[in-house]
Structure formats: structure tokens, C-alpha cells
Enzyme design. Structure first.
Site, short mmCIF file in Angstrom:
data_model
loop_
_atom_site.label_atom_id
_atom_site.label_comp_id
_atom_site.label_asym_id
_atom_site.label_seq_id
_atom_site.Cartn_x
_atom_site.Cartn_y
_atom_site.Cartn_z
N ASP A 1 -2.03 10.17 0.08
CA ASP A 1 -3.26 10.72 -0.49
C ASP A 1 -3.48 12.11 0.08
OD1 ASP A 1 -5.82 11.33 -1.31
OD2 ASP A 1 -6.76 9.54 -0.46
N GLU B 1 -11.30 8.98 -8.15
CA GLU B 1 -12.33 8.38 -7.30
C GLU B 1 -13.65 9.11 -7.38
OE1 GLU B 1 -11.74 9.93 -2.82
OE2 GLU B 1 -9.93 9.07 -3.72
N HIS C 1 -10.41 2.50 -5.97
CA HIS C 1 -10.68 3.21 -4.73
C HIS C 1 -11.62 2.34 -3.92
CE1 HIS C 1 -13.04 6.17 -2.26
NE2 HIS C 1 -11.81 6.58 -2.00
#
Length: 378
Positions: free
Chosen positions: A193, A250, A300
Site C-alpha cells: 500500500d 478507500e 478497507h
């Protein structure tokens, strides 16, 4: 069964670091629990990824529309709230608060019908789901030590993110990923990420494409938030050119915000957050729309035990949702339920099959972080 009251309580004292430029302190409140009380006794709980002050402000607006409403019709009630408050700004604090209310109403409906929420969402495709340990990146030697401890505890899927990645040098990025792969082993799932929604993010498409190629060499399962969250066209180009899967979403809220991304083919994996997006009602609709576009939904889940419970129920009800995010080391996830989360011998979690969301908050444990009595008492 009617709604009698709605209460909110922010969690403070053990807030984990987020890796953000404006870093969090333990006493910062970014997770707020919501409880919906009914006139016949059942109490549903939800979680909101927003400060307590903002949630309380939103409830001042929403409460008059909720008191006396039917407590066992989550989708209708939530949609009414969305439509009645559109003029206050779609997708912000009010939508976040509705997320927790929607979650709590599904919890009530499950308790009343004696069914797990996943079954009420359409049926259970699975009884277990693999959680991935989500942790911040650090220097290779520090990160590998943390990963090795998680491997020893039975974890088989990992996501490393934020920290120095994309912020120092390409050489450091690769050293971090290579060290992580060695620490978790060749057979484990490893995701990366970049944290492109950070306020200080400055990398663009060319960096993302070069980095995606590097990640593919280390068998990374997906590359999350490699670009700024509004760079729709760049995301679409990156998804076409990169061999590693591209994920994101997200920061988006409400199902309507996801449609352009799905239609543009910008993501391989879409990641709505149940505590922000509008709750389970919205998240389920996004999941089915994603499937129609050949995209997986993996939620998420940087939130709380209540948010994790909702994600588990959703994972049971969507055919392609075979992973959930688990923020390792957060007391708000690990320490506030009557029954602790436990990985089985395969490194997966059982999806609760008891009524509602399937968890019970421990008032004594919760009291370390908030006013549990005020939230849950009759």
C-alpha cells in the site's frame, strides 16, 4: 420495533499510528462507535471512521429522522437518511455517520430474526475468510522482525504500507519489499500500500508504473493506492499497463462515487470502507456492481472490532470477497470483545454465525477507551 435512541462514543487512548503526514497520537479520536437502542430491548452497534465531535454533530441532524423509525429496515432507513441530507454535502461527515447507523440497524435486524447479518445480506458463500495482517512499513530490519513474529503466530497474508515507501528512494522501496517477501515466505500473500491518499503524496503515473513492475518481480498480490485518490484517468492507464493488480477506493463514499471508477476500468480490486461508505447497505451494492465489471471487492478495514465484524459478514455474502483487512496490534480491534479473534490452523477466521454482527462488546474492556456505560446501557 422502533428506534428509541442513538448514541455515540469515541475511542481514545490507544489510537494506532496511521502513517499519515499529520500523524495520529494515541488520544486522537478517529474511530467512533454508534449504538442504536430500540423500544423492545435489542441494541445494535456500528463503527464510524470519523471523530466523535463530527459524529455527534451529524446525529443532531439525523436524530429527528430516526427516533420512532422502524429499527428492522436498515436499507430503507439508510436510503431515507442519504436522500434527506443531500443538501448538506454528499459523502462527508453525515454519510460517515449514516455508515455506523446502517451497520447498527443490520445488527438489530439480525438479532430480531435470529440470523447472522451475512445471511440477511443474501446468503453465506463461505464460513471462513482469510484476514491479512495490515502493518506500517519501516526500515527493512525492523519490518522483517515484525513480520516474522506474525508468521510465527499463524498469519499467512500480509499488507505493508505507507511509512517511507515512495518517499525516500526506489532503492529503499525495493529493499523493503524484498525483505518482506523473504520474511513471510514464498507461499504467503503479500500486498503493498503506497498510501497515495496521504496529504504529502507527490508521486505520479510514471513512478507508479515503474514501481508496479518492481512489485510484480516480488510476487506482490496487489498495489494499493499508488496514485492520488482523484487521478481516475491515471489509474485507468496504470491498470491497463501494470501486470500487478491495482487496488483503491478507500476514500470514496456512497455507491454513486464508485460507478465512474468501475466503468473506466480503473481498478482490479475496489476497497470501500464500511465505516465511511454508507454502511453495509452501500457496501453490498458496490460489491455486486464491482462483480458485474469483473472487479473484486476487498474491504478497507483500518477500524475497530465492530467494523471487522461487519466486513466478515459482508465477506460471507459476496462470492469474490475472500480476504478482509485486520489492523494488527490495535486494542480497538483485539481487546474490546467478549470473545477474542482467533486464527485457525490455516490462518483464517471463522465468520460468526450467531445473530446480528455476531460479536459482543465487553463493557469493562471498552471502558478503557470510552464511556461504554453511556453507549450501551438500556
Amino acid at each position: 420495533m422502533k428506534i428509541r435512541d442513538i448514541r455515540a462514543a469515541g475511542l481514545r487512548g490507544a489510537t494506532p499510528q496511521g502513517g499519515w503526514q499529520e500523524e495520529l497520537s494515541p488520544d486522537d479520536v478517529v474511530h467512533t462507535l454508534v449504538a442504536v437502542h430500540t423500544d423492545e430491548g435489542p441494541v445494535g452497534v456500528g463503527s464510524v471512521f470519523t471523530s466523535e465531535a463530527l459524529v455527534r454533530g451529524a446525529l443532531e441532524i439525523l436524530r429527528p429522522m430516526l427516533i420512532g423509525e422502524e429499527a428492522t429496515e436498515p436499507e430503507r432507513v439508510s436510503e431515507r437518511l442519504h436522500r434527506a441530507t443531500f443538501w448538506m454535502g454528499r459523502g462527508g461527515t453525515v454519510t460517515h455517520a449514516i455508515s455506523g447507523i446502517d451497520m447498527a440497524l443490520w445488527d438489530v435486524l439480525g438479532q430480531v430474526t435470529g440470523q447472522p447479518v451475512g445471511r440477511l445480506l443474501g446468503g453465506r458463500y463461505r464460513e471462513r475468510v482469510r484476514p491479512y495482517a495490515s502493518l506500517l512499513m519501516d526500515a527493512p530490519e525492523i519490518l522483517t522482525d515484525r513480520l516474522a513474529r506474525l508468521v510465527d503466530r499463524g498469519w499467512r497474508a500480509f499488507k505493508i504500507g505507507w511509512g517511507p515507501f515512495g518517499r525516500v528512494s526506489a532503492e529503499l522501496d525495493e529493499r523493503i519489499v524484498a525483505a518482506a517477501r523473504e520474511a513471510v515466505g514464498a507461499d504467503a500473500l503479500l500486498m503493498v500500500d503506497a498510501g497515495g491518499s496521504d496529504s504529502a503524496w507527490g508521486n505520479g503515473y510514471k513512478w507508479a508504473l515503474r514501481t508496479a513492475r518492481m512489485l510484480d518481480c516480488h510476487d506482490v498480490a496487489w498495489f494499493e493506492e499508488p496514485l492520488s485518490p482523484d487521478a481516475l484517468e491515471d489509474y485507468a492507464h496504470l491498470r491497463r499497463e501494470a501486470t500487478v493488480a491495482i487496488s483503491g477506493g478507500e476514500v470514496l463514499t456512497r455507491r454513486q462515487s464508485f460507478h465512474p471508477w468501475l466503468e473506466a476500468g480503473a481498478l482490479d480490486i475496489v476497497q470501500p470502507d464500511v465505516t465511511k461508505v454508507g454502511g453495509l447497505s452501500e457496501q453490498r451494492r458496490i460489491g455486486w456492481a464491482a462483480q458485474d465489471h469483473g472487479v473484486r471487492l476487498i474491504p478497507h478495514g483500518w477500524n475497530t472490532a465492530v467494523g471487522l465484524a461487519a466486513d466478515l459478514q459482508l465477506a460471507s455474502a459476496l462470492p469474490g470477497t475472500d480476504l478482509v483487512e485486520y489492523v494488527t496490534g490495535s486494542p480497538y480491534v483485539d481487546d474490546v470483545t467478549a470473545e477474542p479473534w482467533r486464527l485457525d490452523e490455516d490462518g483464517v477466521l471463522a465468520i460468526p454465525d450467531t445473530p446480528g454482527l455476531g460479536i459482543h462488546l465487553d463493557p469493562e474492556a471498552l471502558a478503557r477507551y470510552t464511556d461504554a456505560t453511556g453507549l450501551l446501557r438500556p
